[in-house]
Design a protein around this motif. Structure first.
Motif, PDB file in Angstrom:
ATOM      1  N   ASN A  55       0.812  -1.216   0.000  1.00 56.70           N
ATOM      2  CA  ASN A  55       0.000   0.000   0.000  1.00 56.70           C
ATOM      3  C   ASN A  55       0.847   1.269   0.000  1.00 56.70           C
ATOM      4  OD1 ASN A  55      -2.767  -1.146   0.200  1.00 56.70           O
ATOM      5  ND2 ASN A  55      -1.950  -2.010   2.092  1.00 56.70           N
ATOM      6  N   GLU A  56       2.175   1.117   0.029  1.00 57.55           N
ATOM      7  CA  GLU A  56       3.121   2.234  -0.016  1.00 57.55           C
ATOM      8  C   GLU A  56       3.776   2.283  -1.392  1.00 57.55           C
ATOM      9  OE1 GLU A  56       4.918   4.378   2.178  1.00 57.55           O
ATOM     10  OE2 GLU A  56       4.311   3.793   4.209  1.00 57.55           O
ATOM     11  N   LEU A  57       4.062   3.480  -1.887  1.00 57.07           N
ATOM     12  CA  LEU A  57       4.728   3.617  -3.183  1.00 57.07           C
ATOM     13  C   LEU A  57       6.249   3.586  -3.061  1.00 57.07           C
ATOM     14  CD1 LEU A  57       2.526   6.299  -5.006  1.00 57.07           C
ATOM     15  CD2 LEU A  57       2.296   3.802  -4.955  1.00 57.07           C
ATOM     16  N   LEU A  58       6.775   3.657  -1.837  1.00 60.99           N
ATOM     17  CA  LEU A  58       8.218   3.622  -1.633  1.00 60.99           C
ATOM     18  C   LEU A  58       8.726   2.183  -1.670  1.00 60.99           C
ATOM     19  CD1 LEU A  58       8.449   6.256   1.226  1.00 60.99           C
ATOM     20  CD2 LEU A  58       8.988   6.592  -1.198  1.00 60.99           C
ATOM     21  N   GLY A  59       9.959   2.025  -2.169  1.00 60.11           N
ATOM     22  CA  GLY A  59      10.544   0.694  -2.299  1.00 60.11           C
ATOM     23  C   GLY A  59       9.918  -0.110  -3.424  1.00 60.11           C
ATOM     24  N   LYS A  60       9.473   0.570  -4.469  1.00 60.76           N
ATOM     25  CA  LYS A  60       8.706  -0.080  -5.540  1.00 60.76           C
ATOM     26  C   LYS A  60       9.208   0.342  -6.922  1.00 60.76           C
ATOM     27  CE  LYS A  60       5.719  -1.414  -2.319  1.00 60.76           C
ATOM     28  NZ  LYS A  60       6.179  -0.622  -1.186  1.00 60.76           N
ATOM     29  N   MET A  61       8.807  -0.448  -7.902  1.00 55.43           N
ATOM     30  CA  MET A  61       8.828  -0.036  -9.293  1.00 55.43           C
ATOM     31  C   MET A  61       7.387   0.280  -9.664  1.00 55.43           C
ATOM     32  SD  MET A  61      12.012  -0.230 -10.272  1.00 55.43           S
ATOM     33  CE  MET A  61      11.782  -0.077 -12.048  1.00 55.43           C
ATOM     34  N   LEU A  62       7.147   1.517 -10.101  1.00 52.11           N
ATOM     35  CA  LEU A  62       5.804   1.957 -10.452  1.00 52.11           C
ATOM     36  C   LEU A  62       5.642   1.950 -11.963  1.00 52.11           C
ATOM     37  CD1 LEU A  62       5.574   5.069  -8.072  1.00 52.11           C
ATOM     38  CD2 LEU A  62       5.130   2.659  -7.533  1.00 52.11           C
ATOM     39  N   ARG A  63       4.395   1.871 -12.426  1.00 52.75           N
ATOM     40  CA  ARG A  63       4.114   1.919 -13.867  1.00 52.75           C
ATOM     41  C   ARG A  63       2.837   2.723 -14.092  1.00 52.75           C
ATOM     42  NH1 ARG A  63       3.070  -3.237 -17.880  1.00 52.75           N
ATOM     43  NH2 ARG A  63       1.294  -3.518 -16.462  1.00 52.75           N
ATOM     44  N   LEU A  64       2.948   3.782 -14.920  1.00 51.28           N
ATOM     45  CA  LEU A  64       1.822   4.672 -15.198  1.00 51.28           C
ATOM     46  C   LEU A  64       1.529   4.709 -16.686  1.00 51.28           C
ATOM     47  CD1 LEU A  64       2.846   7.794 -13.039  1.00 51.28           C
ATOM     48  CD2 LEU A  64       1.665   5.709 -12.281  1.00 51.28           C
ATOM     49  N   ASP A  65       0.265   4.910 -16.997  1.00 50.39           N
ATOM     50  CA  ASP A  65      -0.160   5.162 -18.372  1.00 50.39           C
ATOM     51  C   ASP A  65      -0.349   6.669 -18.500  1.00 50.39           C
ATOM     52  OD1 ASP A  65      -1.321   5.403 -20.831  1.00 50.39           O
ATOM     53  OD2 ASP A  65      -3.001   4.043 -20.440  1.00 50.39           O
ATOM     54  N   VAL A  66       0.665   7.360 -19.012  1.00 51.83           N
ATOM     55  CA  VAL A  66       0.611   8.825 -19.045  1.00 51.83           C
ATOM     56  C   VAL A  66      -0.368   9.345 -20.089  1.00 51.83           C
ATOM     57  CG1 VAL A  66       2.951   9.068 -18.152  1.00 51.83           C
ATOM     58  CG2 VAL A  66       2.592   8.980 -20.639  1.00 51.83           C
ATOM     59  N   ASP A  67      -0.826   8.473 -20.974  1.00 53.85           N
ATOM     60  CA  ASP A  67      -1.792   8.877 -21.998  1.00 53.85           C
ATOM     61  C   ASP A  67      -3.211   8.420 -21.663  1.00 53.85           C
ATOM     62  OD1 ASP A  67       0.264   9.964 -23.659  1.00 53.85           O
ATOM     63  OD2 ASP A  67       0.756   7.928 -24.309  1.00 53.85           O
ATOM     64  N   GLY A  68      -3.370   7.778 -20.508  1.00 48.68           N
ATOM     65  CA  GLY A  68      -4.642   7.126 -20.215  1.00 48.68           C
ATOM     66  C   GLY A  68      -5.543   7.851 -19.245  1.00 48.68           C
ATOM     67  N   GLY A  69      -5.220   9.070 -18.888  1.00 49.64           N
ATOM     68  CA  GLY A  69      -6.067   9.797 -17.951  1.00 49.64           C
ATOM     69  C   GLY A  69      -5.433  11.104 -17.540  1.00 49.64           C
ATOM     70  N   THR A  70      -6.064  11.808 -16.615  1.00 45.79           N
ATOM     71  CA  THR A  70      -5.578  13.088 -16.126  1.00 45.79           C
ATOM     72  C   THR A  70      -5.422  13.000 -14.605  1.00 45.79           C
ATOM     73  OG1 THR A  70      -6.747  14.249 -17.893  1.00 45.79           O
ATOM     74  CG2 THR A  70      -6.041  15.566 -16.014  1.00 45.79           C
ATOM     75  N   PRO A  71      -4.224  13.172 -14.041  1.00 47.11           N
ATOM     76  CA  PRO A  71      -2.967  13.435 -14.759  1.00 47.11           C
ATOM     77  C   PRO A  71      -2.332  12.182 -15.363  1.00 47.11           C
ATOM     78  CG  PRO A  71      -2.557  13.361 -12.405  1.00 47.11           C
ATOM     79  CD  PRO A  71      -4.045  13.209 -12.574  1.00 47.11           C
ATOM     80  N   TYR A  72      -2.828  10.995 -14.999  1.00 48.68           N
ATOM     81  CA  TYR A  72      -2.319   9.755 -15.605  1.00 48.68           C
ATOM     82  C   TYR A  72      -3.358   8.668 -15.411  1.00 48.68           C
ATOM     83  CZ  TYR A  72      -1.116   8.517 -10.747  1.00 48.68           C
ATOM     84  OH  TYR A  72      -1.160   8.274  -9.396  1.00 48.68           O
ATOM     85  N   GLY A  73      -3.192   7.573 -16.137  1.00 49.06           N
ATOM     86  CA  GLY A  73      -4.037   6.400 -15.966  1.00 49.06           C
ATOM     87  C   GLY A  73      -3.231   5.244 -15.401  1.00 49.06           C
ATOM     88  N   ILE A  74      -3.943   4.183 -15.053  1.00 49.20           N
ATOM     89  CA  ILE A  74      -3.307   2.979 -14.516  1.00 49.20           C
ATOM     90  C   ILE A  74      -3.411   1.868 -15.551  1.00 49.20           C
ATOM     91  CG2 ILE A  74      -3.387   1.215 -12.716  1.00 49.20           C
ATOM     92  CD1 ILE A  74      -2.535   3.897 -11.630  1.00 49.20           C
ATOM     93  N   PRO A  75      -2.288   1.266 -15.949  1.00 49.20           N
ATOM     94  CA  PRO A  75      -2.375   0.106 -16.850  1.00 49.20           C
ATOM     95  C   PRO A  75      -3.241  -0.983 -16.227  1.00 49.20           C
ATOM     96  CG  PRO A  75      -0.111   0.895 -16.692  1.00 49.20           C
ATOM     97  CD  PRO A  75      -0.888   1.629 -15.643  1.00 49.20           C
TER      98      PRO A  75
END
Length: 455
Positions: free
Chosen positions: A174-194
């Motif tokens: 549930n934390e974003l630290l210690g992770k590899m994140l992945r965003l869909d920058v074209d899929g929403g505002t400000p981003y989408g989730i694959p």
């Protein structure tokens, strides 16, 4: 050109063990931490102090920065402007993304646009903040941004800092630290989730692609097979390099349960067989001379055939460049000049570069063996070798007149001169430090090649 043909034929005829070296490429940078290209001949050099400079193919640096956000960032230690990635469609939409720590010390992922009027300057007013991630400590901020072969933006986040991950954040989904994140920058505002991110629709942060990293200081995708290589800085004794298929993620790289392959704090950890262990490791224990891995790239250039398919990395303290082969075997070069290497980079032709934060210099990584056997007989002696400013060439049985050419390691001819005497001095004061080939052909058509080191 017959000499270039001879150079190419010579390289392809012989095989020898590769020797990693560096060749001075550009100077004058301030704390370089990233080198990125935008699909053209330019290199964009990220300076931790808050600016991005453009380094041109002719090795000149534009006087005006591409972007200056020094007023927005916190600096010192592991903070600052840390990452840059160009949108896959940058040529048409002009979007690029940066990773920095703001004045509060928190990680910010922001999008900017290039200026409509000048391709060498960003639009400073175009910032859109995609994501802000609180940082409990000043270190372990990660910082790398890369677009994967799937078109999504990957972000490497450290565990939040201090030592030993005191908040056990890397294993907390549930934390974003210690992770590899992945965003869909074209899929929403400000981003989408694959939709295939592993925690979509279940417990866990949707942005997470994989968990269990300590401080991923550089990651990259192999441009041939798409595999993701992550260099993760160790706690005390082990530096690790992970190689995984990009795919849909869901990996657990093990920190803080394991440091490399060694148990660190396994209380409350998932079963060992559910973890993804490193593809390669090396020691950073006391006395090793190593301290912190800096990740690089799988070499996919054409200049150095011996390098192709090998993954390159370095260690911040040892000043050696390392290489990992397909079996996960690690080999190190001798100590390289500059030291305190903070980043690698590649240009559009997949040439490999490395930057030193100690002296602000960017070097090109080269194969100094050049596939030339040590016992290659030549009709002429070249001395001194290494040389500075001039070298001498003397007949060892060759027939005059002689056509002499000097090439760099890309096969570019830099000098051509006819020699009519038994001994002659050659001016090389215009050559930078590095490795060159001296080719000769006498009037009988006998050719020879000598490797020349210029210091």
């Amino acid at each position: 050109m017959k000499y270039l043909y001879f150079f190419t034929a010579f390289i392809s005829t012989f095989a020898a063990a590769q020797t990693i070296g560096t060749q001075l490429f550009a100077t004058g940078f301030n704390s370089p931490v990233e080198i990125v290209h935008a699909g053209d001949s330019r290199l964009f050099v990220v300076q931790q102090t808050g600016t991005i400079r453009i380094l041109n193919a002719n090795q000149t640096i534009n006087p005006s920065p591409f972007l200056n956000i020094s007023s927005l960032i916190s600096t010192g230690g592991e903070r600052g402007l840390l990452g840059l990635a160009f949108h896959p469609n940058y040529a048409t939409n002009g979007f690029f993304y940066v990773n920095y720590t703001n004045t509060s010390g928190n990680t910010v992922i922001a999008r900017y646009s290039v200026s409509d009027a000048n391709a060498n300057v960003a639009n400073q007013a175009s910032a859109t903040i995609l994501l802000t991630i609180p940082q409990p400590f000043s270190n372990h901020n990660g910082g790398t941004l890369r677009f994967g072969p799937d078109g999504y933006l990957y972000i490497g986040m450290g565990d939040g800092g201090s030592g030993g991950d005191p908040g056990n954040r890397a294993q907390n989904k549930n934390e974003l630290l210690g992770k590899m994140l992945r965003l869909d920058v074209d899929g929403g505002t400000p981003y989408g989730i694959p939709g295939t991110n592993p925690y979509v629709g279940i417990d866990g942060a949707d942005e997470i692609w994989s968990i269990g990293v300590r401080n991923p200081w550089k990651f990259s995708f192999d441009t041939t097979d798409g595999n993701l290589w992550i260099a993760d800085v160790g706690q005390e004794n082990v530096e690790e390099i992970n190689k995984v298929a990009a795919g849909d993620g869901g990996y657990n790289f093990g920190w803080r349960c394991y440091e490399g392959n060694s148990a660190f704090d396994t209380s409350g950890c998932a079963a060992q067989n559910t973890l993804t262990f490193p593809f390669a490791i090396y020691s950073s224990a006391t006395g090793s001379g190593n301290c912190s891995v800096t990740g690089g790239y799988v070499y996919r250039g054409t200049t150095y055939p011996n390098f192709v398919g090998k993954y390159f990395f370095t260690d911040y303290c040892s000043d050696k460049i390392g290489m990992v082969d397909g079996a996960g075997t690690v080999t190190f070069s001798s100590v390289q000049p500059g030291g305190s290497f903070t980043t690698f980079g590649v240009n559009a032709a997949n040439d490999l570069f490395i930057a030193s934060s100690a002296n602000g210099v960017i070097y090109k990584v080269i194969d100094t063996s050049l596939s030339i056997p040590d016992n290659e007989k030549t009709a002429f002696n070249v001395y001194p070798n290494p040389a500075s400013n001039v070298f001498n060439i003397r007949s060892a049985g060759g027939a005059f007149p002689v056509a002499l050419s000097v090439f760099d390691l890309s096969g570019k001819q830099l000098l051509q001169q006819d020699i009519s005497g038994e001994s002659e001095q050659i001016d090389i004061s215009n050559l930078q430090a590095g490795v060159y080939l001296v080719n000769t052909e006498d009037h009988l058509g006998i050719k020879s090649t000598t490797r020349l080191l210029v210091d």
